[in-house]
Design a protein around this motif. Structure first.
Motif, PDB file in Angstrom:
ATOM      1  N   MET A  72      19.456 -50.586   8.247  1.00  0.00           N
ATOM      2  CA  MET A  72      20.001 -49.155   8.494  1.00  0.00           C
ATOM      3  C   MET A  72      21.601 -49.390   8.315  1.00  0.00           C
ATOM      4  N   LEU A  73      22.113 -48.633   7.702  1.00  0.00           N
ATOM      5  CA  LEU A  73      23.586 -48.413   7.633  1.00  0.00           C
ATOM      6  C   LEU A  73      24.036 -46.925   7.597  1.00  0.00           C
ATOM      7  N   ASP A  74      24.597 -46.616   8.726  1.00  0.00           N
ATOM      8  CA  ASP A  74      25.318 -45.172   8.951  1.00  0.00           C
ATOM      9  C   ASP A  74      24.015 -43.998   8.680  1.00  0.00           C
ATOM     10  N   GLY A  75      22.988 -44.573   9.388  1.00  0.00           N
ATOM     11  CA  GLY A  75      21.730 -43.473   9.220  1.00  0.00           C
ATOM     12  C   GLY A  75      20.737 -43.578   8.061  1.00  0.00           C
ATOM     13  N   ALA A  76      21.085 -44.619   7.164  1.00  0.00           N
ATOM     14  CA  ALA A  76      20.113 -44.569   5.949  1.00  0.00           C
ATOM     15  C   ALA A  76      19.588 -45.860   5.976  1.00  0.00           C
ATOM     16  N   ASP A  77      18.278 -46.024   5.338  1.00  0.00           N
ATOM     17  CA  ASP A  77      17.750 -47.128   5.228  1.00  0.00           C
ATOM     18  C   ASP A  77      18.073 -47.817   3.994  1.00  0.00           C
ATOM     19  N   ALA A  98      25.492 -52.913  15.347  1.00  0.00           N
ATOM     20  CA  ALA A  98      27.073 -53.089  15.207  1.00  0.00           C
ATOM     21  C   ALA A  98      27.454 -51.767  15.447  1.00  0.00           C
ATOM     22  N   GLU A  99      28.412 -51.449  16.223  1.00  0.00           N
ATOM     23  CA  GLU A  99      29.105 -49.970  16.342  1.00  0.00           C
ATOM     24  C   GLU A  99      29.886 -49.946  15.172  1.00  0.00           C
ATOM     25  N   GLN A 120      25.288 -46.931  16.965  1.00  0.00           N
ATOM     26  CA  GLN A 120      24.841 -48.088  16.318  1.00  0.00           C
ATOM     27  C   GLN A 120      24.901 -47.931  14.532  1.00  0.00           C
ATOM     28  N   PHE A 121      26.023 -48.205  14.120  1.00  0.00           N
ATOM     29  CA  PHE A 121      26.116 -47.967  12.768  1.00  0.00           C
ATOM     30  C   PHE A 121      25.562 -48.894  11.813  1.00  0.00           C
ATOM     31  N   LEU A 122      25.459 -50.088  12.171  1.00  0.00           N
ATOM     32  CA  LEU A 122      24.545 -50.886  11.457  1.00  0.00           C
ATOM     33  C   LEU A 122      23.352 -51.574  12.283  1.00  0.00           C
TER      34      LEU A 122
END
Length: 241
Positions: A62-67, A26-27, A4-6
């Motif tokens: 969250m985007l690519d593991g970052a908040d 979203a993946e 889950q990328f987003l």
């Protein structure tokens, strides 16, 4: 299970007649379309993810593991393309395309050189010295797409990108976007009221009605009947408490 990328949780906004409370994920590398009528809250979702609308207390993005919930728009790793391009009228085409590079610290000369080279990929070779008001609608949208992608965003958000174009230009730009997604491997989220566009562009569709997620599934399974059912449910009398 794919990553889950987003992740967007509890995007919340109260308008006069709509209360938005929306979550989805979203993946990586996917193309998701959020569809629904005007006033359903679609653009609110997109602009909150982009950082143009302040998040509510319960919102988490969250985007690519970052908040990225509280980051400024320029630090989110997102690109946003509006329906009318929103080009800077006081800048040439090359300076528009190179704007993001300037924000990253490149000199104007270096940014302009990269922008001129990048324009070739969008069939806009020789357009660098032109002004936005001299462009056709399709040309302006291709310039806007180039400006969005030149900084290689992880996530690209499309807000009704075809609504100001006629049918042939819509198809051409849609093909350009899909080709660029394949080349740059960005994750995409688009909001639109056009079901045909959503089914052509994306593998997944989310139906939004009055600020809520009504349906979420494969684009191939989406049909007009789902919209009619959602509209009927939203206008049906509610039981007394």
């Amino acid at each position: 299970m794919n990553e889950q990328f987003l992740i967007a949780e509890h995007i919340h906004k109260d308008w006069d007649n709509v209360k938005v409370d929306f979550s989805f994920a979203a993946e990586k590398g996917s193309f998701t379309s959020i569809v629904g009528p005007s006033g359903s809250g679609k653009s609110t979702v997109l602009r909150t993810i982009a950082g143009l609308i302040p998040p509510a207390a319960q919102t988490r993005i969250m985007l690519d593991g970052a908040d990225i919930t509280t980051l400024t728009p320029g630090k989110r790793g997102c690109g946003l393309m509006f329906q009318n391009g929103s080009l800077f009228l006081h800048m040439t085409v090359a300076d528009n395309v190179g704007y993001g590079l300037r924000c990253q610290g490149l000199s104007r000369r270096a940014a302009r050189r990269e922008a001129e080279a990048f324009l070739v990929r969008f069939k806009l070779e020789g357009f660098g010295n032109r002004w936005p008001e001299t462009l056709s609608g399709g040309e302006a949208q291709r310039v806007a797409l180039a400006r969005t992608l030149i900084v290689h965003p992880k996530l690209v958000l499309f807000d009704e990108p075809f609504s100001a174009l006629d049918a042939p230009l819509r198809k051409t730009l849609a093909q350009d976007i899909l080709a660029m997604q394949k080349e740059f491997a960005f994750t995409a989220v688009m909001v639109t009221h056009d079901i045909a566009e959503a089914k052509y562009m994306s593998s997944r569709i989310i139906l939004m009605q009055q600020g809520k997620k009504i349906w979420d599934g494969a684009a191939a399974e989406f049909n007009e009947q789902l919209i009619r059912e959602a509209e009927g449910a939203s206008t049906a009398p509610q039981p007394c408490s």
